[in-house]
Design a protein around this motif. Structure first.
Motif, PDB file in Angstrom:
ATOM      1  N   PHE A  38      -7.493  -2.834  -3.430  1.00 17.33           N
ATOM      2  CA  PHE A  38      -7.355  -1.424  -3.024  1.00 17.33           C
ATOM      3  C   PHE A  38      -8.561  -0.620  -3.411  1.00 17.33           C
TER       4      PHE A  38
ATOM      5  N   TRP B 238      -4.319  -8.367  -2.574  1.00 13.66           N
ATOM      6  CA  TRP B 238      -4.654  -7.035  -2.061  1.00 13.66           C
ATOM      7  C   TRP B 238      -5.712  -6.383  -2.919  1.00 13.66           C
TER       8      TRP B 238
ATOM      9  N   ARG C 206       0.830  -1.194   0.000  1.00 14.51           N
ATOM     10  CA  ARG C 206       0.000   0.000   0.000  1.00 14.51           C
ATOM     11  C   ARG C 206       0.876   1.260   0.000  1.00 14.51           C
TER      12      ARG C 206
ATOM     13  N   TYR D  96       2.565   1.560  -3.441  1.00 16.05           N
ATOM     14  CA  TYR D  96       1.549   1.926  -4.428  1.00 16.05           C
ATOM     15  C   TYR D  96       1.219   3.418  -4.345  1.00 16.05           C
ATOM     16  N   ASN D  97       1.099   3.931  -3.149  1.00 13.38           N
ATOM     17  CA  ASN D  97       0.745   5.340  -2.954  1.00 13.38           C
ATOM     18  C   ASN D  97       1.835   6.305  -3.400  1.00 13.38           C
TER      19      ASN D  97
END
Length: 187
Positions: free
Chosen positions: A187, A185, A162, A165-166
């Motif tokens: 999202f 995952w 996460r 990815y951000n």
């Protein structure tokens, strides 16, 4: 019991402090290597040496996901030194994948050896949040998931993904399709 990871851990450089601590063990072990290998911890280091040698000779041929990532890197990274750094990190990560997925009993050292062995150059690219370095680290999260039997690592792989990815743009997020699928995952 799932750990509740702080969402700001990655963005506030706590992640890099953690990496620095992991890497610090390398200097400590190097400074007292002969004492460790001849003292009460000698059996652990003997086993570690055997596992390390076995890791080095495992076949990494059947990893199309790594070849796909290698191709994306080759097509997008223009600096030859940076590309070499990424390829070396991938080569070593491929050995970790082989060691983890060809072994019935996975230990933390089987996974975290990659962090111990990657180059300082790669770590600098990661610290600078270079998209390609982050993507490679995203692939590493797949093998960290194999350690989630330990309470202190439950949820860690998704937490890392996460955070990675951000920090990525849309193109590089697409590069993470395979590890995201492996983690399950959503999202």
């Amino acid at each position: 019991m799932r750990r509740n990871f702080d969402e700001h851990w990655f963005s506030n450089d706590h992640f890099f402090e953690w990496l620095h601590l992991v890497r610090g063990t390398k200097a400590i072990i190097a400074s007292v290597n002969s004492v460790l290998k001849s003292g009460p911890l000698a059996p652990m280091f003997t086993l570690g040496g055997r596992k390390s040698r076995a890791r080095e000779v495992r076949s990494t041929d059947n990893q199309p996901f790594m070849e796909n990532l290698r191709q994306l890197l080759t097509e997008s990274v223009k600096d030859p030194n940076e590309l070499r750094c990424y390829q070396e990190a991938l080569d070593d990560l491929a050995k970790s994948f082989a060691a983890v997925f060809d072994t019935q009993s996975i230990e933390t050292a089987d996974v975290f050896i990659w962090l111990y062995q990657i180059s300082d150059e790669y770590l600098n690219l990661l610290r600078n949040r270079t998209p390609e370095a982050l993507v490679i680290f995203g692939y590493f999260t797949v093998i960290t998931k194999e350690l989630e039997w330990a309470w202190w690592l439950q949820g860690f792989s998704v937490h890392l993904m996460r955070a990675i990815y951000n920090h990525l743009d849309q193109e590089h997020r697409y590069w993470l399709q395979w590890p995201i699928q492996q983690l399950g995952w959503v999202f």
